[in-house]
Design a protein around this motif. Structure first.
Motif, PDB file in Angstrom:
ATOM      1  N   LYS A 172       0.801  -1.225   0.000  1.00 39.75           N
ATOM      2  CA  LYS A 172       0.000   0.000   0.000  1.00 39.75           C
ATOM      3  C   LYS A 172       0.836   1.279   0.000  1.00 39.75           C
ATOM      4  CE  LYS A 172      -4.107  -1.902   2.326  1.00 39.75           C
ATOM      5  NZ  LYS A 172      -3.600  -3.253   2.673  1.00 39.75           N
ATOM      6  N   GLY A 173       2.156   1.159   0.117  1.00 39.13           N
ATOM      7  CA  GLY A 173       2.980   2.360   0.121  1.00 39.13           C
ATOM      8  C   GLY A 173       4.446   2.010  -0.001  1.00 39.13           C
ATOM      9  N   LEU A 174       5.262   3.013  -0.372  1.00 43.33           N
ATOM     10  CA  LEU A 174       6.697   2.815  -0.554  1.00 43.33           C
ATOM     11  C   LEU A 174       7.480   3.903   0.174  1.00 43.33           C
ATOM     12  CD1 LEU A 174       9.244   1.616  -1.948  1.00 43.33           C
ATOM     13  CD2 LEU A 174       8.754   3.125  -3.888  1.00 43.33           C
ATOM     14  N   ILE A 175       8.441   3.470   0.986  1.00 41.59           N
ATOM     15  CA  ILE A 175       9.383   4.370   1.652  1.00 41.59           C
ATOM     16  C   ILE A 175      10.778   4.088   1.110  1.00 41.59           C
ATOM     17  CG2 ILE A 175      10.511   4.900   3.857  1.00 41.59           C
ATOM     18  CD1 ILE A 175       7.844   4.293   5.235  1.00 41.59           C
ATOM     19  N   THR A 176      11.547   5.145   0.852  1.00 43.23           N
ATOM     20  CA  THR A 176      12.949   4.964   0.504  1.00 43.23           C
ATOM     21  C   THR A 176      13.809   5.662   1.551  1.00 43.23           C
ATOM     22  OG1 THR A 176      13.163   6.961  -0.882  1.00 43.23           O
ATOM     23  CG2 THR A 176      12.321   4.969  -1.945  1.00 43.23           C
ATOM     24  N   THR A 177      14.928   5.054   1.876  1.00 38.79           N
ATOM     25  CA  THR A 177      15.830   5.637   2.865  1.00 38.79           C
ATOM     26  C   THR A 177      17.239   5.135   2.599  1.00 38.79           C
ATOM     27  OG1 THR A 177      16.072   6.123   5.235  1.00 38.79           O
ATOM     28  CG2 THR A 177      15.573   3.836   4.637  1.00 38.79           C
ATOM     29  N   GLY A 178      18.206   5.678   3.340  1.00 38.40           N
ATOM     30  CA  GLY A 178      19.587   5.255   3.177  1.00 38.40           C
ATOM     31  C   GLY A 178      20.175   4.786   4.489  1.00 38.40           C
ATOM     32  N   LYS A 179      21.424   4.341   4.417  1.00 39.03           N
ATOM     33  CA  LYS A 179      22.180   3.974   5.606  1.00 39.03           C
ATOM     34  C   LYS A 179      23.375   4.921   5.735  1.00 39.03           C
ATOM     35  CE  LYS A 179      21.180  -0.987   6.019  1.00 39.03           C
ATOM     36  NZ  LYS A 179      21.783  -2.340   6.062  1.00 39.03           N
ATOM     37  N   GLY A 180      23.716   5.233   6.963  1.00 41.77           N
ATOM     38  CA  GLY A 180      24.893   6.045   7.191  1.00 41.77           C
ATOM     39  C   GLY A 180      24.630   7.526   7.076  1.00 41.77           C
ATOM     40  N   LYS A 181      25.621   8.280   6.549  1.00 38.76           N
ATOM     41  CA  LYS A 181      25.569   9.736   6.535  1.00 38.76           C
ATOM     42  C   LYS A 181      24.733  10.305   5.404  1.00 38.76           C
ATOM     43  CE  LYS A 181      29.308  12.072   7.031  1.00 38.76           C
ATOM     44  NZ  LYS A 181      30.688  12.581   6.823  1.00 38.76           N
ATOM     45  N   PHE A 182      24.396   9.486   4.395  1.00 43.44           N
ATOM     46  CA  PHE A 182      23.783  10.024   3.191  1.00 43.44           C
ATOM     47  C   PHE A 182      22.461   9.347   2.857  1.00 43.44           C
ATOM     48  CE2 PHE A 182      28.268  10.949   2.776  1.00 43.44           C
ATOM     49  CZ  PHE A 182      28.289  12.239   2.246  1.00 43.44           C
ATOM     50  N   TYR A 183      21.487  10.187   2.465  1.00 43.73           N
ATOM     51  CA  TYR A 183      20.344   9.675   1.718  1.00 43.73           C
ATOM     52  C   TYR A 183      20.795   9.506   0.271  1.00 43.73           C
ATOM     53  CZ  TYR A 183      15.796   9.433  -0.589  1.00 43.73           C
ATOM     54  OH  TYR A 183      14.731   9.039  -1.377  1.00 43.73           O
ATOM     55  N   SER A 184      21.261  10.579  -0.351  1.00 44.62           N
ATOM     56  CA  SER A 184      21.919  10.501  -1.655  1.00 44.62           C
ATOM     57  C   SER A 184      22.701  11.786  -1.889  1.00 44.62           C
ATOM     58  CB  SER A 184      20.916  10.291  -2.788  1.00 44.62           C
ATOM     59  OG  SER A 184      21.562  10.380  -4.051  1.00 44.62           O
ATOM     60  N   ASN A 185      23.903  11.623  -2.400  1.00 42.97           N
ATOM     61  CA  ASN A 185      24.758  12.774  -2.692  1.00 42.97           C
ATOM     62  C   ASN A 185      24.760  13.116  -4.182  1.00 42.97           C
ATOM     63  OD1 ASN A 185      26.324  14.858  -1.725  1.00 42.97           O
ATOM     64  ND2 ASN A 185      28.242  13.707  -1.776  1.00 42.97           N
ATOM     65  N   GLY A 186      23.694  12.705  -4.893  1.00 44.36           N
ATOM     66  CA  GLY A 186      23.518  13.129  -6.272  1.00 44.36           C
ATOM     67  C   GLY A 186      24.264  12.284  -7.285  1.00 44.36           C
ATOM     68  N   LEU A 187      24.575  12.901  -8.422  1.00 47.55           N
ATOM     69  CA  LEU A 187      25.205  12.193  -9.528  1.00 47.55           C
ATOM     70  C   LEU A 187      26.549  11.596  -9.114  1.00 47.55           C
ATOM     71  CD1 LEU A 187      24.638  14.648 -12.531  1.00 47.55           C
ATOM     72  CD2 LEU A 187      23.212  12.714 -11.831  1.00 47.55           C
ATOM     73  N   ASP A 188      26.846  10.428  -9.684  1.00 47.89           N
ATOM     74  CA  ASP A 188      28.134   9.785  -9.463  1.00 47.89           C
ATOM     75  C   ASP A 188      29.137  10.415 -10.434  1.00 47.89           C
ATOM     76  OD1 ASP A 188      30.329   8.144  -9.189  1.00 47.89           O
ATOM     77  OD2 ASP A 188      29.154   6.290  -9.072  1.00 47.89           O
ATOM     78  N   LEU A 189      29.753  11.513 -10.014  1.00 53.43           N
ATOM     79  CA  LEU A 189      30.598  12.297 -10.907  1.00 53.43           C
ATOM     80  C   LEU A 189      31.838  11.535 -11.348  1.00 53.43           C
ATOM     81  CD1 LEU A 189      30.341  15.760  -9.110  1.00 53.43           C
ATOM     82  CD2 LEU A 189      28.903  14.837 -10.931  1.00 53.43           C
TER      83      LEU A 189
END
Length: 258
Positions: free
Chosen positions: A59-76
């Motif tokens: 019935k629903g979707l949660i997204t999360t991360g582990k550690g210091k980052f949810y996401s730091n954007g593009l993989d430069l």
């Protein structure tokens, strides 16, 4: 970050991404360090979203991360080492398509921001219906202005529906303000800012407060999102029509600015 009180063995793991279920809510946990966006990340995430969408009891979707980052954007670093313009075009086709999928997903979605959420990572968070941010650590920031990058036009349109068109919008997009959890809550751009120990439990509770016992009819929810974000969706198709191999210049100058 410890999710052990709420999550146990994942039902599926792909490329450092874990799919869990807490009763009728799916939780995708990103466990890839800074959770930077590249083709492997997108392919794995889409695979898990396929599984969630094919589960009729979810019935629903949660997204999360582990550690210091949810996401730091593009993989430069990854982008700067791509070997051909075709691979570059593939990524910049898949990324907006994935963001649009989150924006229009036929289940209610919530981004539980465990830590830093920057640039492309913030675009991901604001493609979700709801956001909850750790009040103790981490910033949410559209820092494109500091790294000489621009958004696609359709991004501005859906961000305005999430942030509003007043000073929050100019603070966030033009000035690249870094919002702590309490600041983001005061500005109304996240829905709650609990301590890290309660991030997941409060995210689950918040999401359940919207869909109740029965959940949303998926077709109806998808159509409502399509209507609400119609301008952004139409602009998405216009923007993507311009993403052609001849327009993505594969040279050192462009790669260094990604």
């Amino acid at each position: 970050m410890s999710l052990g009180d709420h999550l146990h063995k994942p039902v599926k793991t792909v490329a450092g991404l874990e799919l869990h279920y807490v009763h009728d809510i799916a939780i995708i946990v990103m466990d890839r360090g800074e959770n930077r966006l590249n083709t492997q990340f997108l392919d794995g995430f889409n695979e898990l979203m396929d599984d969630v969408e094919s589960n009729p009891s979810c019935k629903g979707l949660i997204t999360t991360g582990k550690g210091k980052f949810y996401s730091n954007g593009l993989d430069l670093d990854w982008l700067s080492n791509l070997s051909s313009p075709e691979l570059l075009q593939e990524f910049f086709t898949k990324l907006p398509r994935w963001l649009l999928r989150i924006l229009l997903f036929p289940l209610p979605t919530l981004a539980a921001l465990n830590g830093h959420c920057f640039a492309g990572g913030a675009l991901v968070a604001f493609a979700h219906d709801l956001r909850v941010q750790n009040k103790e650590k981490g910033w949410t920031c559209f820092n494109e202005v500091f790294i000489s990058r621009q958004f696609q036009t359709w991004h501005y349109l859906y961000l305005k529906t999430k942030i509003g068109s007043g000073h929050n919008y100019t603070d966030a997009i033009v000035m690249g303000k870094r919002f702590t959890g309490p600041e983001a809550l005061d500005s109304g751009i996240v829905h709650a800012a609990p301590p890290m120990s309660l991030l997941l439990s409060e995210s689950i509770q918040l999401l359940k407060s919207f869909f109740g016992k029965s959940g949303y009819p998926r077709d109806s929810l998808h159509l409502m999102k399509s209507d609400v974000y119609r301008d952004a969706v139409e602009q998405y198709h216009k923007d993507m029509a311009g993403v052609e191999a001849s327009e993505i210049k594969f040279d050192a100058n462009i790669k260094s600015s990604l």
